[in-house]
Design a protein around this motif. Structure first.
Motif, PDB file in Angstrom:
ATOM      1  N   VAL A  99       0.839  -1.198   0.000  1.00 62.87           N
ATOM      2  CA  VAL A  99       0.000   0.000   0.000  1.00 62.87           C
ATOM      3  C   VAL A  99       0.876   1.251   0.000  1.00 62.87           C
ATOM      4  N   TYR A 100       1.930   1.240   0.810  1.00 62.75           N
ATOM      5  CA  TYR A 100       2.827   2.389   0.896  1.00 62.75           C
ATOM      6  C   TYR A 100       3.522   2.651  -0.444  1.00 62.75           C
ATOM      7  N   VAL A 101       4.077   1.621  -1.055  1.00 59.55           N
ATOM      8  CA  VAL A 101       4.809   1.775  -2.317  1.00 59.55           C
ATOM      9  C   VAL A 101       3.873   2.225  -3.436  1.00 59.55           C
ATOM     10  N   GLU A 102       2.696   1.639  -3.509  1.00 61.75           N
ATOM     11  CA  GLU A 102       1.750   2.016  -4.560  1.00 61.75           C
ATOM     12  C   GLU A 102       1.248   3.445  -4.365  1.00 61.75           C
ATOM     13  N   SER A 103       1.099   3.897  -3.132  1.00 64.03           N
ATOM     14  CA  SER A 103       0.641   5.267  -2.912  1.00 64.03           C
ATOM     15  C   SER A 103       1.712   6.282  -3.311  1.00 64.03           C
ATOM     16  N   LEU A 104       2.976   5.864  -3.310  1.00 62.54           N
ATOM     17  CA  LEU A 104       4.038   6.749  -3.781  1.00 62.54           C
ATOM     18  C   LEU A 104       3.968   6.954  -5.295  1.00 62.54           C
ATOM     19  N   GLU A 105       3.370   6.026  -6.010  1.00 62.72           N
ATOM     20  CA  GLU A 105       3.290   6.095  -7.466  1.00 62.72           C
ATOM     21  C   GLU A 105       2.116   6.937  -7.968  1.00 62.72           C
ATOM     22  N   VAL A 106       1.254   7.390  -7.077  1.00 59.06           N
ATOM     23  CA  VAL A 106       0.072   8.137  -7.504  1.00 59.06           C
ATOM     24  C   VAL A 106       0.472   9.453  -8.177  1.00 59.06           C
ATOM     25  N   ILE A 107       1.451  10.143  -7.625  1.00 54.86           N
ATOM     26  CA  ILE A 107       1.866  11.427  -8.193  1.00 54.86           C
ATOM     27  C   ILE A 107       2.392  11.236  -9.613  1.00 54.86           C
ATOM     28  N   ASN A 108       3.245  10.243  -9.796  1.00 59.64           N
ATOM     29  CA  ASN A 108       3.786   9.992 -11.133  1.00 59.64           C
ATOM     30  C   ASN A 108       2.691   9.601 -12.116  1.00 59.64           C
TER      31      ASN A 108
ATOM     32  N   LEU B  54      -6.907  16.559 -10.625  1.00 59.61           N
ATOM     33  CA  LEU B  54      -5.613  15.887 -10.609  1.00 59.61           C
ATOM     34  C   LEU B  54      -4.607  16.629  -9.740  1.00 59.61           C
ATOM     35  N   PHE B  55      -4.657  17.948  -9.764  1.00 59.78           N
ATOM     36  CA  PHE B  55      -3.761  18.724  -8.918  1.00 59.78           C
ATOM     37  C   PHE B  55      -4.052  18.465  -7.436  1.00 59.78           C
ATOM     38  N   MET B  56      -5.333  18.449  -7.068  1.00 60.84           N
ATOM     39  CA  MET B  56      -5.686  18.174  -5.665  1.00 60.84           C
ATOM     40  C   MET B  56      -5.269  16.762  -5.272  1.00 60.84           C
ATOM     41  N   LEU B  57      -5.440  15.812  -6.172  1.00 57.68           N
ATOM     42  CA  LEU B  57      -5.034  14.434  -5.905  1.00 57.68           C
ATOM     43  C   LEU B  57      -3.522  14.331  -5.728  1.00 57.68           C
ATOM     44  N   MET B  58      -2.773  15.035  -6.555  1.00 57.66           N
ATOM     45  CA  MET B  58      -1.315  15.014  -6.435  1.00 57.66           C
ATOM     46  C   MET B  58      -0.850  15.673  -5.136  1.00 57.66           C
ATOM     47  N   GLU B  59      -1.520  16.725  -4.722  1.00 58.18           N
ATOM     48  CA  GLU B  59      -1.158  17.367  -3.449  1.00 58.18           C
ATOM     49  C   GLU B  59      -1.435  16.445  -2.270  1.00 58.18           C
ATOM     50  N   ARG B  60      -2.551  15.738  -2.324  1.00 57.09           N
ATOM     51  CA  ARG B  60      -2.876  14.796  -1.243  1.00 57.09           C
ATOM     52  C   ARG B  60      -1.898  13.621  -1.238  1.00 57.09           C
ATOM     53  N   ALA B  61      -1.440  13.218  -2.409  1.00 58.03           N
ATOM     54  CA  ALA B  61      -0.560  12.058  -2.521  1.00 58.03           C
ATOM     55  C   ALA B  61       0.871  12.349  -2.087  1.00 58.03           C
ATOM     56  N   LYS B  62       1.184  13.582  -1.761  1.00 57.65           N
ATOM     57  CA  LYS B  62       2.530  13.885  -1.268  1.00 57.65           C
ATOM     58  C   LYS B  62       2.801  13.198   0.064  1.00 57.65           C
ATOM     59  N   ARG B  63       1.751  12.948   0.822  1.00 60.34           N
ATOM     60  CA  ARG B  63       1.876  12.193   2.070  1.00 60.34           C
ATOM     61  C   ARG B  63       1.339  10.789   1.791  1.00 60.34           C
TER      62      ARG B  63
ATOM     63  N   LEU C 206       0.104   6.850   1.816  1.00 53.70           N
ATOM     64  CA  LEU C 206      -0.749   6.067   2.709  1.00 53.70           C
ATOM     65  C   LEU C 206       0.084   5.040   3.456  1.00 53.70           C
ATOM     66  N   GLU C 207      -0.227   4.839   4.715  1.00 58.49           N
ATOM     67  CA  GLU C 207       0.452   3.838   5.530  1.00 58.49           C
ATOM     68  C   GLU C 207      -0.591   3.117   6.368  1.00 58.49           C
ATOM     69  N   ILE C 208      -0.408   1.828   6.523  1.00 58.30           N
ATOM     70  CA  ILE C 208      -1.263   1.063   7.429  1.00 58.30           C
ATOM     71  C   ILE C 208      -0.533   1.014   8.763  1.00 58.30           C
ATOM     72  N   LYS C 209      -1.178   1.530   9.778  1.00 63.44           N
ATOM     73  CA  LYS C 209      -0.547   1.599  11.096  1.00 63.44           C
ATOM     74  C   LYS C 209      -1.374   0.810  12.101  1.00 63.44           C
ATOM     75  N   ALA C 210      -0.680   0.338  13.117  1.00 60.05           N
ATOM     76  CA  ALA C 210      -1.350  -0.338  14.226  1.00 60.05           C
ATOM     77  C   ALA C 210      -1.428   0.648  15.379  1.00 60.05           C
ATOM     78  N   VAL C 211      -2.541   1.329  15.503  1.00 60.41           N
ATOM     79  CA  VAL C 211      -2.833   2.328  16.519  1.00 60.41           C
ATOM     80  C   VAL C 211      -1.698   3.349  16.640  1.00 60.41           C
ATOM     81  N   ARG C 212      -1.212   3.820  15.538  1.00 59.41           N
ATOM     82  CA  ARG C 212      -0.125   4.805  15.485  1.00 59.41           C
ATOM     83  C   ARG C 212       1.107   4.359  16.260  1.00 59.41           C
ATOM     84  N   PHE C 213       1.185   3.081  16.547  1.00 58.00           N
ATOM     85  CA  PHE C 213       2.322   2.547  17.302  1.00 58.00           C
ATOM     86  C   PHE C 213       3.457   2.178  16.365  1.00 58.00           C
TER      87      PHE C 213
END
Length: 118
Positions: free
Chosen positions: A58-67, A85-94, A96-103
């Motif tokens: 999920v993390y690696v694929e979310s990095l490819e959204v901007i490209n 597309l511009f709004m999507l690219m701005e959001r994709a700068k951060r 996606l990560e799957i986290k376990a309770v932010r731990f």
């Protein structure tokens, strides 16, 4: 809710792996109990690895959204599509990560750290 379940699942997997490793130290290496415990440990590592594998995916694929957005011939589209597309690219700068309770984040790094602890 799902992140709490992941934390409990991964935490219990880590505890079981560690305790199984301790029990394995007291067994003869080629006994039936040791062999069954080896298979159990492989299963637990596989379960832990699957969480980390898909979290990393999920993390690696979310990095490819901007490209992907940039290479989508956006200049040939109308202003509404360009703005979206511009709004999507701005959001994709951060990413996606799957986290376990932010731990901790589910990734290959997490799997390697857990594997080396055991």
């Amino acid at each position: 809710m799902f992140s709490i379940i992941i934390l409990v699942q991964l935490g219990s997997s880590i505890v079981v792996i560690c305790s199984s490793g301790m029990v394995l130290l007291s067994l003869k290496p080629l006994s039936i109990e040791a062999i069954s415990l080896y298979f159990y440990l492989i299963t637990m590592f596989t379960e832990l690895g699957m969480y980390c594998w898909f979290g990393n995916f999920v993390y690696v694929e979310s990095l490819e959204v901007i490209n992907s957005c940039y290479l989508s011939h956006w200049e040939e589209r109308g202003p509404a599509v360009r703005k979206t597309l511009f709004m999507l690219m701005e959001r994709a700068k951060r990413p996606l990560e799957i986290k376990a309770v932010r731990f901790f984040t589910l990734s290959f790094d997490t799997f390697i750290v857990v594997s080396t602890i055991v």
